[in-house]
Every structure is written in structure tokens, then in C-alpha cells.
Design a protein around this motif. Structure first.
Motif, PDB file in Angstrom:
ATOM      1  N   LYS A   1     -29.056 -49.222 -23.437  1.00 42.75           N
ATOM      2  CA  LYS A   1     -29.790 -50.394 -23.921  1.00 42.75           C
ATOM      3  C   LYS A   1     -28.998 -51.681 -23.673  1.00 42.75           C
ATOM      4  O   LYS A   1     -29.550 -52.691 -23.258  1.00 42.75           O
TER       5      LYS A   1
ATOM      6  N   ILE B   1     -31.020 -51.835 -19.809  1.00 43.14           N
ATOM      7  CA  ILE B   1     -32.263 -52.505 -20.218  1.00 43.14           C
ATOM      8  C   ILE B   1     -32.025 -53.999 -20.398  1.00 43.14           C
ATOM      9  O   ILE B   1     -32.718 -54.824 -19.814  1.00 43.14           O
ATOM     10  N   GLU B   2     -31.014 -54.325 -21.156  1.00 40.23           N
ATOM     11  CA  GLU B   2     -30.731 -55.731 -21.446  1.00 40.23           C
ATOM     12  C   GLU B   2     -30.437 -56.531 -20.179  1.00 40.23           C
ATOM     13  O   GLU B   2     -30.765 -57.706 -20.092  1.00 40.23           O
TER      14      GLU B   2
ATOM     15  N   ASP C   1     -31.356 -55.469 -17.025  1.00 41.33           N
ATOM     16  CA  ASP C   1     -32.293 -55.165 -15.955  1.00 41.33           C
ATOM     17  C   ASP C   1     -31.605 -54.546 -14.740  1.00 41.33           C
ATOM     18  O   ASP C   1     -31.822 -54.957 -13.607  1.00 41.33           O
TER      19      ASP C   1
ATOM     20  N   ARG D   1     -36.827 -58.102 -24.554  1.00 40.86           N
ATOM     21  CA  ARG D   1     -35.538 -57.409 -24.473  1.00 40.86           C
ATOM     22  C   ARG D   1     -34.952 -57.208 -25.864  1.00 40.86           C
ATOM     23  O   ARG D   1     -34.436 -56.161 -26.195  1.00 40.86           O
ATOM     24  N   LYS D   2     -35.069 -58.253 -26.676  1.00 37.02           N
ATOM     25  CA  LYS D   2     -34.514 -58.190 -28.026  1.00 37.02           C
ATOM     26  C   LYS D   2     -35.188 -57.088 -28.848  1.00 37.02           C
ATOM     27  O   LYS D   2     -34.571 -56.470 -29.701  1.00 37.02           O
TER      28      LYS D   2
ATOM     29  N   GLY E   1     -36.140 -54.410 -27.506  1.00 34.84           N
ATOM     30  CA  GLY E   1     -35.816 -53.146 -26.835  1.00 34.84           C
ATOM     31  C   GLY E   1     -36.924 -52.659 -25.913  1.00 34.84           C
ATOM     32  O   GLY E   1     -36.980 -51.494 -25.555  1.00 34.84           O
TER      33      GLY E   1
ATOM     34  N   ALA F   1     -38.351 -52.437 -22.359  1.00 33.16           N
ATOM     35  CA  ALA F   1     -37.913 -52.628 -20.980  1.00 33.16           C
ATOM     36  C   ALA F   1     -38.997 -53.362 -20.210  1.00 33.16           C
ATOM     37  O   ALA F   1     -40.082 -52.840 -20.007  1.00 33.16           O
ATOM     38  N   SER F   2     -38.707 -54.596 -19.823  1.00 33.83           N
ATOM     39  CA  SER F   2     -39.719 -55.371 -19.114  1.00 33.83           C
ATOM     40  C   SER F   2     -39.128 -55.880 -17.812  1.00 33.83           C
ATOM     41  O   SER F   2     -37.934 -55.783 -17.587  1.00 33.83           O
ATOM     42  N   ARG F   3     -39.997 -56.377 -16.955  1.00 37.65           N
ATOM     43  CA  ARG F   3     -39.516 -56.890 -15.678  1.00 37.65           C
ATOM     44  C   ARG F   3     -40.273 -58.151 -15.317  1.00 37.65           C
ATOM     45  O   ARG F   3     -41.492 -58.184 -15.336  1.00 37.65           O
TER      46      ARG F   3
END
Lengths: 656, 656
Positions: free
Chosen positions: A60, A64-65, A67, B564-565, B567, B569-571
Motif C-alpha cells: 500500500k 498503490i500510493e 502507482d 489513494r488516501k 486505499g 488503487a486508481s490511475r
């Protein structure tokens, strides 16, 4: 750093607890860790669960944080790849054998141990009390086989020679160690037998792939090579642009000659490695501003060169601005790693960043810092952060003949002075035969500075030596090769990205964390507590009842079900042990919270909540307490917040 | 099952989408998976991330939810352990070599391929159209090397012989395969060269541990042995009581002779294995009631013995009640596995539980079911659920001489009829020498039924054959061994726990999931969508802007930071591609949600939210949309819930 402060341990307490009433006792800690199933000798049960939680937090925090592109490459690696990386030729230790018993030792370790014992014996003979030296870099190295000292006085000149020898112990080659062994009559202290000459022992596990017996493979000694062989695809994935990072978590293997020292030197270990690819001319980091105020305890190389180990606390922003840390990207990872390690529970006062000295660092590296964590083993390297320049991508590119370069379209075409390599194809081919291509590629692959040197040499001496990727050197002469300065207009800039590599030894971090988490209750040294943060604790919440009453027992299983549904790892203890005993058992496991069901739970629908370190208790309606536990575990509230939500409670059942 | 229904795919849609407008096209799927970085030939980037998410879901579903003891044992395993388990002697395939080229084949595969080609050639010669046979168990096996058929008519008797041979292909030993090769003149179809006699090839990777070269190790072929060698500690940890379970996730290795077939047969793979230890006399499960209504598609052994493959849908409760599934614990794991597989996105209509037939199952197993998932490779075994009886713990106990038994204090002492083994120590020792202890232990370790048989044989024939754990058999005679019926009063019952083992091949599940998730938009076959559930999708949310306006670009990074904060998962896709193109790219990646920033985001503070499968869009205040995404991803609300919270939106920017 404001952000870091607000995400500090959510388990922070209002009333401080005295965790240093007792001296650190490694024997008690080891006994506790073994007895409570953390490890022995490999991780087990709680250790495995703690490991899984640390890796989850790592994923994480970084992948994730930030990317990052996650990889899962194979452990079994074709020999070709590890030949290219240099591991097949160079990833070795020198070993010696007892000439009679055949017992095997690491050559440097046994020389060091014998010489140290002689120096100790000399001091005993002189009646000099063991000096309290400041810890040096040599000291911090993991302790080797202990050799008993005998009180024998040495000549002053011998003492001086021994001391100089120890200071350089890491720099000797195998043949040099052999010479030292002969010169100083070093024999096996256990048998008195002589040693063989040192021979190299490659630390990789070797095996055959498939049924033919002709395809050699090795278990990877690090996960990094899996990133580099996939770089072309990673770059394509990122639309041909840098910076970006790949990350991989996985097992690596080293066939250690003598894996002692608990969890710090083992043959199979979990690594987490990041390879961050940057433009060599632009190592800025877009998010550097977010971490520039993070404070690090630095041990820069110049301080070490002066023979000192005093730490300098400074912000990463200052360290980069003053050129102590080479660049923003490296600084960014140092700061993020400091945040990660303290988030999972590493004590920041026992954490330092030690810079590699020039002679320690690989020739290609631009800068390298190790996060060292202090434990009973001394200061141990747990995370390495290195700027490895273009080395890795260059060797793989040369070997596979695949260009691993970034093409950047320039906003404005530019005129540049370049050096052009011109060879006479026929004469060159006749002279160098099958090596011709490799020599030509080595020349054309050189950076401008290096090529200028070759040009100067050719002009001065009519010849120059070129070292190819296969390690062999060739002499080129000015009649075969011309290097001309030319002016060209470029629309595209092409470069090999540099690699900045934070590499984590997860097992070492885990062990250090256990030592840092360990303390004993002021009133009783045997009452061990592991203050693991809720983020990584194997079990987040203990659920107990004060009696074996069937109604109460039914209720704890109901609460367990609710916590499970929220994803909170909890454990019911419905054994016949006393409440105090149950709490104590879970303090040892690092379980941060405990819910206790009593008759008031039936009558008033209340539940009490206990905090591990302070043993403070709160009380509230069952569902409120469950919701509070969930938030405490997820880190969205602190114990202080919980205390303002629920009522303080001082029950009789906590018999501590 | 109520619980299952309420936790169904949170991404469930109000308006159905036609996902079957196009026939399944493996070529397009494979191209998509390779192009979009799922794998080739090992997992990469999205594959690694999908794998991590599946393992995370597995850990929550089993280890946390069921309170299992997690292990992390070593991959490199001492040969002793795998000798005991039988892998050193028996974990092998038979191979043959082309006598001239040295090319290597799996003996059974090449015999099967050649015979099948001849039968096909015969049909061509007879002008018989290829019959559409119902799929049999032989068919489902992974396809081997393709051999081209030649139209040659065969004798009817030869056809019959070939067909019988194919039906039994799995049952032949190496020497029998050699005989078949000679009898039927089977040669290498590519070269016409003869084959060597079949030789055994052990499928374990072998290596040496440490520098001596004398300590042999193997890479584990399964994680299970790591559980069994730790059983004594696990039992102690669980206060000496069963039932309980241990679980382990990790890499295992098989040195396959010819690893073809994409991700289904590889040399290195991730397994997740559970060993659940139960009282052999009480295989009930306390939580069986929670899953008894889960419906399974069963293919019981009697149906297969009749040569049929029709499935019977029934609840696990009925299957256990009717004795189709042997016991509650086995049934419980079948149900939980069905729930797990469908939760991560496996299509329940392409999932079946196939029971092993008597001759397929190991002699010690009580019952065994495979979850088979249908894909373009046919029905592939992805999870095995076996009741392995006391076999594993018994062999390890005999080998290590460590009792791996549970002692249960009886509430009431009981009088039992027992069979007691009495040997004449001296004569027995003289006769059997070093095997004496092992034979005696084998006898005393037998259950009552088995021992009664030995007793009967001794009385009838004055002799009996005893097979020891090392696989060797010995003849005992009635003059050396007496078996007496005695009556004893017992206060403690002692037994070896039975092991119920659900074993997951994660790579195969992952690959099947990708096939099941894949479809193409009705209007365009090339517009591929992967309907991965949010739970496992590598990226949960795409963030895009309709223009390169700096204010909009700043906003998407702000939204990215907020997700992100949480948690999630984005892009961010801030490339210059059109919105439609960006959506299409992320549909291929299985990204379930998309947030789009437009000028209304600046003016009104709104954000639109798109659902992947339906392409439906909603709109609302930015923070409401972010909170909705978080809940959708965590599975606490469905798209339907989201639709009632936010307004429906039909923007112009979604140009599909």
C-alpha cells in the motif's frame, strides 16, 4: 512533516507507560518469540502473519500510493541472465576447509575471529581492561564464530599489524586471505588443524531446468534482475516515458556458507525491491515537496572517513540542497522509507541512514545509503537505497542487443557536438573476428567523456584498451578506428535511464521490529509485551468473557462474527484461564486491543475495551465498541479519540 | 443461500448488458492479455497485481474468516522430508528420447498423440465425419503435442485395440508404455526416428544446500509438507486440540518435461493450501449450518463410472446427508470454495465439482473432489479437496519417531475391546534385524479393522504381509506375532488426526477468471471488456479529464490523492487520447469505475462516475462520488445503491 505527524501511531496514549523499567533482555525476548510461535528457526504462525501484514503495508505504501508497476517474475532464473548481471562470476564468498576434518569456514570470518581473539589475549596478558571503543563500521558487522582468547602477550608491532589487518578485513581477495593465514599461522581453533587455500564458493543455488540436463538455472539471489529483463515492456507500458517505477515482492536465495545469527543471515528470504527509472539529467521528483521536511539521522561518508560515527539529524530537503544526498529522487525514497519503517513500528531513535564510502560502493553507483536498524546484533543493514546509474540497463542491453533507451522528442531541435566512431569494416573484421561487433558496440555505447579519453589515447599512443561487456579487453589502434568530432542537429534526445533502487530485506526488518516492540511491565520482568502497531499486529483484537456462562460464551462468538465481517482479525479465548492470564498471553502476541464480555453485557448491552500498552479500559454499547475497534485498527482514530467517545472504565476483572 | 446472495457482485447492474453478442474468441483474448500486460509468458504488471488481489481475497476468505494458522515454510526442502512424503521415489513422469536427435517427450503424451492421429487418419480414410462425442474424462486432459493425421484405413481389431489403449492411457507404467511403443511401432512423428525405452524423470528441481555438496535439497513440489513437519507445534499452539487448520500461500516448483499450454502447466506456480486436522471419528463442522444451502454442480464418481458426465445440482447439505460427499468438513470446504471462486468472478455455470473415481484416488484417501473450471483448455482442475485420512501425519510420525497424535481426556473412562500386538522380542529381532522396529510400529499403528484382518490371516494361514512406511513388505508369521483381543479401561483416547486438504492452483484460477471475465461490446468485436469484480481488479478507478486545461488537470490529481488516501488503487490517464479511447483502454484492463472531470467540475463541483460493463453514468458532488467509489470498491454498496444516491447522467463526452 505535518502529514507524517497526523498519521502517527493511532494507538498513541494519553498517559505514558514506562517501557524501560527493565533492561533489554535478549534471552527473554527470544524465549517469548519461540514460545509464542513467532519463529524457530523459520517464521511460523504469528511470524508468517506478521510478515503478511508488513508486506501488505509495504504494497500500500509503495505500489498503490506511488502507482508502481508490480512484477511477479520467476525465482528459477536462466544462467544467461545472471551471467549478464555478473552474479555467475562474482557473487561468491571465499571459503577454507579444515585439512583434516573438512569443516568449512568463511575465510574472512575465521581470520577475523582468530586475530580478534589474539588481540583480546594480548590485552588480558597486559592486564589492560577492555577499552570501551566507540563502535566502528567493522564492529557493526554481524558477529562471527566466537574464538576463545588465551592470555598471551604480543609484540607491539604485531598488535599494530593485527589492528591494521582487521580494519581492512573486507578488502582482501581470496589469495590475500590465504597469505594472511599462512603468514600468521592461523589454524582451526577447535582442532588445531591447518586450513586449505581459500577457494571461491558461488552463493547461488544451482539446478537444471527440464529433463535434458543441459539448461542451467539458478535460484535468484535478488529480485532486481527480473525487473531489468522486462524493462523494454515496462517502458512500452509507460508510453515510452520516464520516470516510473517497477516493484516486486518475493523470495530470494543465497546458499550461505554458514547461515548463523537467527533471522539475519538465512538461505531463503523475502525481499521487496523497487527499481525507479529516471532521466540521468533530471533526477528531480514531482512529489519531493511532500516529504522535504521528513527528518533523517544521517551518517555521511565524510564523517565515517574521519573514523567517527556521530549522526547528523537533518531534513531530507536540507540534505539534498547541501549535496549530502545526491539527488531529489534518492532523497524522496529515503524519506518515504523512513516513513514506512516508523509506520510499521521501527523505533526512529534506533534507525540511521549510513552512506556508503567511495571504496564500498560499486564503481558505477552514483550514491548509496543504507537504512541500518539497531538491535542486539548491532547496526544491521535492512534497506539499501542506491543510485545505480545506467549500469544495469546497459549490461542487459549489450548482452541482448536490445536497445533499452528512452527517446525524447525535443521541443526545439538542437545542435550538438558529438563524437562519431568510424571503423574500417574489413580490416576491423579481419583483426578482431567474432569480437568485432562487440568491440564496435562497446565503443558506440560509451558516453562522451569516456569516448573522448579513447580519442585522446588513440591520438597520443596510437592505441587504446577497450573492455567489452563479457569482461575481456582488446587493444584497438588508430589505423583501425577513428573518432571524429562532428556537429549534428538532433530532434530526438536518446538516453539510457538511470536506476534508483530501494531494496528491502523484509526478514531483517521484521526481526528488528520485534526487538523494538519488546518490553516488560514495570511490576514484573516476566510480563512481556510486544507493542506492535495495529497495522501489522497478527491479531488485532482479543475477545474474552469473565465466565464460562453459556449466554456470555454465545455473545463472544457473536462479537467475533461482527469483527470478522469488518475484516478485523480477532481471536476468541474461551479457555478456562483467568482474564489476567488471557490478557498477558495476548500482550505477548502484540494484540493491541481486547474486548471483554461480562454480565453487564447481557444486562446493559455494554462491552469493555482494553488497550494493550496502558491496560486502560473503556466501556460503551457493544456496537459502538465494535465500531471503535474497527476504526482504531484501520488507523482512522487514535486511542485518545476512542477515549473521548467511550466512557473510562475501571472494572474489577482486570486483575493485573 | 441468503448470505451468499447478499454478498453477490456489488457491481450488479439494473439494466442487463449483452455480453454474448460475440462468440468467445481465444485469439483476441490472448492478444488483449498480452498487449495489456497481464502475462507473456509469465505474469506481468496487471497479472502480478491481479494475483496479489486474489491472494489477498483468499487470505481474508480463509485465514482471517476461519481463524487459520498461517505458515511460511521454506521452498528449499531437505531431501529427508520429501523422501518421507514419497516424492523422491514417486513424483516422476516417464520420458522417452528420440534416439537420434535426443529430443525428449513425455511417454504417455506422445503415445496418446500418435494413436489419436492414427485413429483420425482411419476415420478420414473411411470417410466418416468426426463424431461429436460427449466429452469424456480422457478428453478433458490438457492437449498434447499435435500430430498430423494421415488418411490410412486400419483393421477393425486395431481400431478397437487403439481405443481401449487410449481409455487406459493414465494407468500404464513406464515399462508398459515401452511395450506399447515397440508393439505399435510408435516413432517420433517429426523425424521418423525410434524412441528410447521410457525412463523415469523426477519432477523436482534438485540442488545442494551449503558448500559441502553433501546435503541434497529439492524445491518443494507443494506447500503441504511444510505443514506436516510443523504439526507438533501447530497442535501445541492449539492447546492440543483438534479441529484446527493451517494455511500457507507460496511458490511451488515442478520441473515439467514439456511445459506448454500457457499458464496451466508451468514450472513455477503459486499455491494456496489448507490442511484441516480433524478427529477421524468426528468430521462434523461447527459452521456447516452456515453453508448447507450453497448449491454445487456435482459430478459424482458413479456417474463417471457409467461413462456419463451429466452434472447434478444440489445443496452441500443434501450431498452430505445422502452420503455423496463423505463428511461435513469436506462438504464445508466445498461450499466455502464455491463461494470464494464465484466471489472473485469465476462463472458458476462453468464450475463443477468432480469426484475422484476409486482407481484415481490415492489408496489412503477417504474422498476427493476437484473443482474444475471450464475454459478454452476444457475442464481444468483448479482446486483439489481431499480427505487424506491419517496418511501424512502417520508417515512423518513413523519417520521422525515423533508421535503426532491427539490425546483426548474422556469425560467417562470407558471399557474397550482392543487388539494387542505381542511379539517375541528376541526371535522377532533375529528374524527382521533392522526392520524389526519399523514392522512392530506399523502393526501397532494399524487401526482396529486392519489389525483384525492381520489377526484373521495369521490364524488362517499362519502368516500375513505387512507393508511398512518405507514401501517395503515383510512376511510375519504366527510363531513370531500374536494378536490378542483384550479388554482395557481407557481414561484417555489417543488418535492420529485426519487431514482434509483444500489445495488451490492460483495461476490456473487466475487464467480461468480472465477467460470468464472476457467479452466484447455488442457493437464492435474488437472492443474487449474484462468484467473483473472490483475486489480483484488491478485498478479500481480510472480518473480522466475531458481537456488538457491546467485547472482540470490539477483537479484530477487532487481526486487521485483523495482516492489513494482511502486505499483505492486508481490511475490517472492525462494523455492526449480521447475520452472514449481512454474508457476503452481501461475496459480492457477490467477497471470497473471511471471518474471524469469536466468544466462543470470547476463550475459546480460535480464529478461523473462511469460503470464499466453498462457504460452507465452518474453525477454528483465530487466528495460524494469519491465516497461512493470507495464503498463500491469495498463492496458495501452495489451499483444500484449508487444509482439511488447520485443522479443519472447522460453526458456528451462518452462518445461510445
Amino acid at each position: 512533516m505535518a502529514a507524517a505527524a497526523s498519521t502517527a501511531n493511532p494507538n498513541a496514549l494519553t498517559t505514558p507507560v514506562n517501557k524501560t523499567a527493565h533492561e533489554f533482555d535478549k534471552a527473554i525476548l527470544d524465549a517469548t518469540l519461540t514460545r509464542r510461535f513467532f519463529f524457530t528457526p523459520a517464521f511460523e504462525i504469528y511470524g508468517a502473519s506478521l510478515l503478511a501484514n508488513i508486506l501488505d503495508a509495504w504494497r500500500k505504501h509503495y505500489i498503490i500510493e506511488e502507482d508502481m508497476l508490480e512484477l511477479d517474475t520467476t525465482i528459477m532464473t536462466m544462467s544467461e541472465v545472471l551471467k549478464t548481471s555478473g552474479h555467475v562470476d562474482k557473487f561468491a564468498d571465499w571459503m577454507v576447509k579444515d585439512t583434516k576434518t573438512g569443516e568449512i569456514f568463511r575465510a574472512d570470518h575465521i581470520v577475523e575471529a582468530v586475530i580478534e581473539a589474539r588481540l583480546k589475549g594480548d590485552k588480558e596478558a597486559r592486564g589492560v581492561a577492555e577499552e570501551v571503543k566507540e563502535e566502528t563500521e567493522a564492529d557493526k558487522k554481524k558477529k562471527k564464530k566466537k574464538v576463545k582468547s588465551v592470555a598471551v602477550k604480543l609484540e607491539d608491532s604485531v598488535v599494530a599489524e593485527y589492528e591494521s589487518l582487521l580494519a581492512q578485513i573486507d578488502n582482501y581477495t581470496g589469495p590475500q586471505l590465504g597469505e594472511i593465514i599462512r603468514k600468521h599461522n592461523i589454524v582451526n581453533p577447535l582442532t588445531g588443524n591447518e586450513f586449505t587455500e581459500p577457494v571461491e564458493f558461488n552463493l547461488m543455488f544451482e539446478s537444471n531446468i527440464g529433463p535434458t540436463g543441459h539448461i542451467k538455472g539458478y535460484l535468484r539471489p535478488e529480485t532486481a534482475q527480473g525487473h531489468f529483463v522486462n524493462f523494454a515492456k515496462l517502458l512500452e507500458f509507460n508510453n515510452g516515458r520516464v520516470p516510473f517505477a517497477s516493484a516486486q515482492i518475493g523470495k530470494s536465495f543465497r546458499n550461505e556458507i554458514a547461515p548463523r545469527q537467527g533471522l539475519l543471515r538465512v538461505r531463503e528470504f523475502t525481499m521487496a525491491e523497487i527499481e525507479h527509472y529516471v532521466d540521468p539529467l533530471d533526477k528531480k521528483h514531482t512529489r519531493f515537496n511532500e516529504v522535504k521536511d521528513v527528518k533523517l539521522m544521517l551518517l555521511p561518508k565524510d564523517v565515517q572517513m574521519d573514523g567517527r560515527t556521530d549522526l547528523r539529524q537533518m531534513t531530507v530537503g536540507d540534505a539534498v540542497a547541501q549535496g549530502i544526498v545526491d539527488n531529489e529522487t534518492l532523497g524522496y525514497f529515503l524519506a518515504r522509507t523512513q516513513l514506512f519503517l516508523t509506520k510499521i513500528g521501527i523505533d526512529p531513535t534506533r534507525l540511521r541512514c549510513r552512506q556508503h564510502m567511495a571504496n564500498e560502493m560499486a564503481h558505477y553507483a552514483a550514491d548509496c545509503w543504507d537504512f541500518e536498524i539497531q538491535s542486539s546484533y548491532g547496526w544491521i543493514e535492512c534497506v539499501g537505497c542506491a543510485d545505480r546509474s545506467a549500469y544495469d540497463l546497459t549490461v542487459h542491453s549489450v548482452r541482448t542487443k536490445q536497445p533499452l533507451r528512452v527517446q525524447q522528442t525535443l521541443d526545439q531541435p538542437r545542435t550538438v557536438e558529438k563524437l562519431e566512431v568510424v571503423t574500417d569494416p574489413k580490416a576491423f573484421g579481419i583483426k578482431f573476428k567474432k569480437d568485432a561487433t562487440s568491440i564496435r558496440e562497446t565503443l558506440t555505447g560509451m558516453d562522451k567523456e569516456r569516448l573522448q579519453c579513447v580519442k585522446d589515447e588513440l591520438e597520443k599512443n596510437q592505441s587504446s584498451i577497450v573492455k567489452c561487456a563479457d569482461g575481456r579487453s582488446h587493444e584497438i589502434t588508430s589505423d583501425l578506428v577513428k573518432i571524429n568530432a562532428v556537429t549534428v542537429t538532433e530532434h530526438i534526445r536518446e538516453f539510457t535511464p538511470n536506476v534508483i533502487e530501494p531494496s528491502f530485506g523484509i526478514g531483517r526488518i521484521l526481526y528488528s521490529l520485534l526487538e523494538h516492540s519488546y518490553w516488560a511491565r514495570e511490576q514484573d520482568k516476566a510480563r512481556v509485551v510486544l507493542s506492535l502497531p495495529p497495522l501489522v499486529a497478527p491479531i488485532k483484537c482479543l475477545i474474552v468473557t469473565i465466565s464460562q456462562d453459556p449466554e456470555l460464551r454465545a455473545l463472544i462468538h457473536e462479537i467475533s462474527r461482527k469483527l470478522r465481517k469488518l475484516g478485523v482479525a480477532s481471536r476468541v479465548d474461551d479457555s478456562g484461564a483467568s482474564i489476567g492470564k488471557k490478557y498477558a498471553r495476548n500482550d505477548e502476541l502484540g494484540t493491541p486491543f481486547g474486548c471483554t464480555v461480562d454480565f453487564a453485557s447481557i444486562k446493559n448491552g455494554t462491552l469493555t475495551l482494553r488497550e494493550r500498552d496502558s491496560t486502560a479500559q473503556l466501556i460503551g454499547p457493544i456496537d459502538d465498541v465494535i465500531a471503535t475497534v474497527d476504526e482504531l485498527v484501520k488507523g482512522s482514530i487514535t486511542w485518545e479519540d476512542a477515549s473521548s467517545r467511550l466512557q473510562s472504565y475501571s472494572g474489577v476483572q482486570d486483575v493485573e
